[in-house]
Design an enzyme around this catalytic site. Structure first.
Site, short mmCIF file in Angstrom:
data_model
loop_
_atom_site.label_atom_id
_atom_site.label_comp_id
_atom_site.label_asym_id
_atom_site.label_seq_id
_atom_site.Cartn_x
_atom_site.Cartn_y
_atom_site.Cartn_z
N ARG A 44 5.12 -5.81 -7.04
CA ARG A 44 5.80 -4.82 -6.49
C ARG A 44 7.21 -4.68 -7.00
NH1 ARG A 44 1.47 -3.31 -5.58
NH2 ARG A 44 0.31 -2.83 -3.69
N GLU A 64 9.67 4.38 -8.01
CA GLU A 64 8.99 4.96 -8.96
C GLU A 64 8.57 6.31 -8.65
OE1 GLU A 64 5.13 2.33 -9.00
OE2 GLU A 64 6.65 0.53 -9.54
N HIS A 108 3.54 0.88 -14.28
CA HIS A 108 2.57 0.55 -13.23
C HIS A 108 0.96 0.76 -13.41
CE1 HIS A 108 2.66 0.00 -8.48
NE2 HIS A 108 1.65 -0.65 -8.99
#
Length: 532
Positions: free
Chosen positions: A231, A260, A278
């Site tokens: 994370r 993000e 990601h």
């Protein structure tokens, strides 16, 4: 007429096949809001990914809706309380991406070790510079795993095949369980000092945000390489960039970012940083697993059977009406227990007292177990996977029932034995205010209290003396933290005292530490008891 299953986003053909024989499968573009709301009017189930918003308005537009399924892990686009209030089951696919995420961490570690990304870019740009991109072997190195949840375990198992020495930091797993995995548990500081590679596998909580920051990076083993595919925000990006610039950290593999989408980060300036957008769950297999898992859950739900991945309480299973109010209480007691204990116990007993035990109250053990792990694992904790999480960590959870109580008509206690020999307990009850159930804590680790089991609670233990309440109140006030309720419990004047406060917003780890230090507290912890 067969029940209608509405598919609002792309789903794997195998998932559609699971549903096609028994249900009327319909499709809609979930991002077309008017079309979605219209199609929901006849839907018994809806399956979404991340783009479709199933909020209170969407639930209200679906009078026949029985289940909302998210083909993935997160539930940010599903308003779970609104669904629960309507008795609509919400399911997801909590384990669909764990293999992909673990493999992404391994890929980043190897790429950083061998300078793969920068060497590839240089060669494509016409540069043949073998010596510039000399890397290091993984074999024989010490790999530190921060977090031994499901993904952390999968990562450890895979990286062990390279002939590495594994150490791990995870205060919520028993040493015996780690030993079974071939991993030695250590403190965070020891892990930082000894590791040649560090891979992060923690959930994002107020306690873990910024866990690896400037102070931690100042004590790492010189030349360490750090991977974060868990994370964003667990590693301070600027502090990591500074450590790389100074040469203390030899490289990093980063898949997640504090904000993000991320197209600008101080880490992007370095050739020895492998950065990806990601991609942890971005595999065909993970997407297919997610679709197949929720299709099976939808089928079970619409057939009236037990659903393993139901994430909300009221819609799952048959629970006596008198027991239902105790479900959120038991879960919150589990959360409070973990906070007060500072970790997960070796064994836990959920005690239920009162006439309520004439009903089947075994679900309260599950509720408490769910609470025990809700703040310490990455995946969504459900009433089904909670026992598995306990078993994985070597935690035995038992249920004890007694027909009589001392003071409360119904009393639930979560009592656990910690690995260091201490015993910790948290108790609570449910009272009624009109049509509203009121959840209360009545005891915390032997101290009698009476405070709402809701919001964010702080627990401070210290030696009784004048001025402590004012000191804590001033510190929190100066930090913009409002105190909604407070209670001080002591066994005798001048003796050990427990201060319990309800505050309106979460405290960072630094502020909680400062509060504890300001009064010489022997223990300090925070429990988030807000409704999910």
């Amino acid at each position: 007429m067969n029940p209608v299953v509405l598919i609002a986003e792309e789903l794997a053909p195998a998932a559609i096949e699971v549903l096609a024989h028994d249900f009327d499968v319909r499709h809609v573009d979930g991002t077309d809001r008017p079309a979605l709301l219209s199609a929901l009017s006849e839907a018994d189930a809806v399956i979404v990914r991340s783009a479709t918003q199933i909020d209170a308005e969407a639930v209200a537009a679906a009078p026949r809706l029985k289940v909302v399924a998210r083909a993935g892990v997160g539930l940010d686009n599903v308003e779970v309380p609104a669904a629960t209030a309507r008795g609509v089951m919400v399911v997801n696919a909590p384990t669909s991406n764990i293999v992909s995420a673990a493999e992404q961490a391994v890929a980043l570690l190897l790429a950083v070790a061998r300078n793969t990304a920068s060497a590839s870019s240089a060669l494509k740009a016409g540069e043949w510079k073998r010596s510039k991109y000399t890397g290091v072997e993984v074999q024989g190195k010490t790999v530190g795993v921060v977090g031994l949840g499901r993904i952390g375990v999968l990562f450890a198992q895979r990286i062990a095949a390279f002939g590495t020495r594994l150490i791990a930091y995870d205060p919520y797993i028993q040493p015996a369980r780690a030993a079974q995995l071939g991993v030695r548990l250590v403190g965070l500081e020891e892990l930082l000092r000894e590791s040649d590679f560090i891979s992060i596998h923690l959930p994002k909580t107020p306690e873990t945000v910024g866990l690896i920051g400037e102070k931690e990076l100042a004590i790492v083993k010189p030349g360490v390489r750090i991977v974060n595919a868990a994370r964003g925000g667990l590693v301070d990006e600027q502090a990591l960039a500074d450590a790389i610039a100074e040469g203390r950290v030899a490289g990093a593999g980063v898949d997640v970012y504090s904000k993000e989408p991320c197209t600008s980060s101080p880490l992007f300036a370095f050739d020895n940083v492998v950065a990806t957008p990601h991609l942890g769950a971005s595999t065909h297999e993970a997407q297919d697993k997610a679709g197949l898992a929720v299709a099976k859950s939808v089928k079970l739900a619409l057939q009236g059977e037990f659903v393993p991945d139901a994430v909300n309480v009221q819609a799952g299973g048959v629970v006596a009406e008198d027991v239902r109010p105790l479900l959120p209480l038991a879960e919150k007691l589990g959360r409070a227990f973990t906070a007060v204990a500072g970790g997960v116990a070796a064994s836990v007993t959920v005690e239920v007292r009162g006439e309520i035990v004439s009903h089947d109250v075994s679900v309260l053990k599950l509720a408490a177990t769910k609470g025990l792990f809700s703040s310490v694992v990455e995946e969504q904790v459900t009433y089904v996977n909670a026992p598995h999480l306990a078993a994985e960590r070597g935690v035995e959870v038992t249920l004890a029932t007694l027909a009589e109580t001392a003071e409360q008509p119904t009393l639930v206690t979560v009592r656990g034995a910690l690995p260091d020999g201490r015993t910790v307990s948290v108790s609570g009850t449910v009272t009624h205010s009109g049509a509203r159930d009121v959840l209360k804590l009545t005891e915390v680790d032997g101290f009698d209290v009476e405070i709402g089991a809701e919001g964010i609670l702080l627990f401070l233990r210290y030696a009784d003396r004048p001025g402590v309440v004012g000191t804590v109140g001033t510190l929190l006030g100066e930090s913009g933290i409002n105190i909604a309720a407070m209670q001080v419990a002591r066994r005798e004047a001048g003796g050990e005292t427990l201060m319990t406060l309800t505050v309106d917003q979460a405290l960072g780890a630094d502020l909680l530490t400062s509060a504890a230090e300001s009064i010489g507290a022997t223990a300090a912890s925070a429990a988030d008891l807000r409704d999910e």
